[in-house]
Design an enzyme around this catalytic site. Structure first.
Site, PDB file in Angstrom:
ATOM      1  N   HIS A 167     -35.554  27.673 -34.407  1.00  0.00           N
ATOM      2  CA  HIS A 167     -35.483  27.708 -32.942  1.00  0.00           C
ATOM      3  C   HIS A 167     -35.425  29.171 -32.492  1.00  0.00           C
ATOM      4  O   HIS A 167     -34.668  29.968 -33.066  1.00  0.00           O
ATOM      5  CB  HIS A 167     -34.181  27.074 -32.440  1.00  0.00           C
ATOM      6  N   HIS A 202     -37.608  23.969 -39.206  1.00  0.00           N
ATOM      7  CA  HIS A 202     -38.067  24.692 -38.015  1.00  0.00           C
ATOM      8  C   HIS A 202     -37.026  25.705 -37.595  1.00  0.00           C
ATOM      9  O   HIS A 202     -35.830  25.479 -37.727  1.00  0.00           O
ATOM     10  CB  HIS A 202     -38.362  23.714 -36.861  1.00  0.00           C
TER      11      HIS A 202
HETATM   12  P1  AMP Z   1     -32.894  20.201 -34.807  1.00  0.00           P
HETATM   13  O1  AMP Z   1     -31.690  19.522 -34.233  1.00  0.00           O
HETATM   14  O2  AMP Z   1     -32.620  21.601 -35.258  1.00  0.00           O
HETATM   15  O3  AMP Z   1     -33.573  19.362 -35.868  1.00  0.00           O
HETATM   16  O4  AMP Z   1     -33.905  20.365 -33.588  1.00  0.00           O
HETATM   17  C1  AMP Z   1     -34.982  19.526 -33.379  1.00  0.00           C
HETATM   18  C2  AMP Z   1     -35.638  19.982 -32.108  1.00  0.00           C
HETATM   19  O5  AMP Z   1     -36.918  19.418 -32.052  1.00  0.00           O
HETATM   20  C3  AMP Z   1     -34.888  19.563 -30.835  1.00  0.00           C
HETATM   21  O6  AMP Z   1     -34.571  20.731 -30.084  1.00  0.00           O
HETATM   22  C4  AMP Z   1     -35.881  18.646 -30.129  1.00  0.00           C
HETATM   23  O7  AMP Z   1     -35.835  18.765 -28.728  1.00  0.00           O
HETATM   24  C5  AMP Z   1     -37.202  19.120 -30.698  1.00  0.00           C
HETATM   25  N1  AMP Z   1     -38.268  18.112 -30.719  1.00  0.00           N
HETATM   26  C6  AMP Z   1     -38.189  16.851 -31.167  1.00  0.00           C
HETATM   27  N2  AMP Z   1     -39.397  16.239 -31.050  1.00  0.00           N
HETATM   28  C7  AMP Z   1     -40.246  17.162 -30.528  1.00  0.00           C
HETATM   29  C8  AMP Z   1     -41.626  17.139 -30.163  1.00  0.00           C
HETATM   30  N3  AMP Z   1     -42.389  16.045 -30.313  1.00  0.00           N
HETATM   31  N4  AMP Z   1     -42.157  18.277 -29.664  1.00  0.00           N
HETATM   32  C9  AMP Z   1     -41.415  19.372 -29.498  1.00  0.00           C
HETATM   33  N5  AMP Z   1     -40.102  19.457 -29.823  1.00  0.00           N
HETATM   34  C10 AMP Z   1     -39.525  18.362 -30.318  1.00  0.00           C
END
Ligand code: AMP
Ligand code: ZN
Length: 157
Positions: free
Chosen positions: A102, A100
């Site tokens: 950001h 993903h």
């Molecule tokens: P990363 O550390 O780059 O893997 O970021 C994962 C991101 O996913 C974090 O910013 C979380 O807050 C976000 N996240 C985790 N679960 C969900 C969810 N169910 N819906 C939306 N965002 C999520």
């Protein structure tokens, strides 16, 4: 279906506030935003890390990030810029194993509120936030006469 939370969001089986989707990509608000408008863009087809990601889809993910960052500037979020961040792999602190990008809106002089947001990760009103981004995308589409992100049949979520 696997137990990947982002796959479940893509499939509509887990809740999320989507701001955009088309045949290949889905963009939704981060559940623990660093700043209001913090958005995640994912490929619909599961890929855990960059290692697994088709390079052309990766290019589309970045293209979507570009577009959403511009939409944030043209929306009531009134962004002056954005951080586009992709944590590739656990070694890079990736916590959700579905790749993903950001997109975090930034404003001039937001250093303190950004640092606070980073610590607190509090949700903001998701509906009005998503509406603002969708409006920004619509404004952008009017300006350059394109609908989606240049992927396939673009449509608003
Ligand atoms: P990363 O550390 O780059 O893997 O970021 C994962 C991101 O996913 C974090 O910013 C979380 O807050 C976000 N996240 C985790 N679960 C969900 C969810 N169910 N819906 C939306 N965002 C999520
Ligand atoms: Zn997945």
């Amino acid at each position: 279906m696997n137990d990947c939370v982002f796959c479940r969001i893509v499939a509509g089986e887990a809740p999320a506030t989507k701001v955009y989707e088309d045949d290949l990509l889905c963009a939704f608000l981060d559940i623990r935003p660093v700043a209001r408008g913090h958005t995640l863009i994912v490929p619909k087809r599961h890929a855990t890390e960059l290692e697994d990601l088709d390079a052309d889809v990766g290019a589309l993910v970045f293209r979507a990030g570009h577009r959403i960052a511009l939409a944030m500037r043209r929306s009531s979020l009134a962004a002056d810029g954005a951080n586009l961040v992709l944590n590739d792999g656990r070694a890079a602190f990736q916590t959700v194993p579905h790749i993903h990008l950001h997109v975090i809106p930034r404003r001039h002089g937001d250093k303190l509120s950004f640092a606070k947001g980073f610590l607190l990760r509090r949700p903001h009103d998701p509906q009005s936030t998503a509406d603002a981004i969708r409006t920004g995308l619509a404004t952008l589409a009017c300006q350059d006469d394109t609908e989606g992100f240049g992927t396939q049949e673009g449509m608003q979520a």
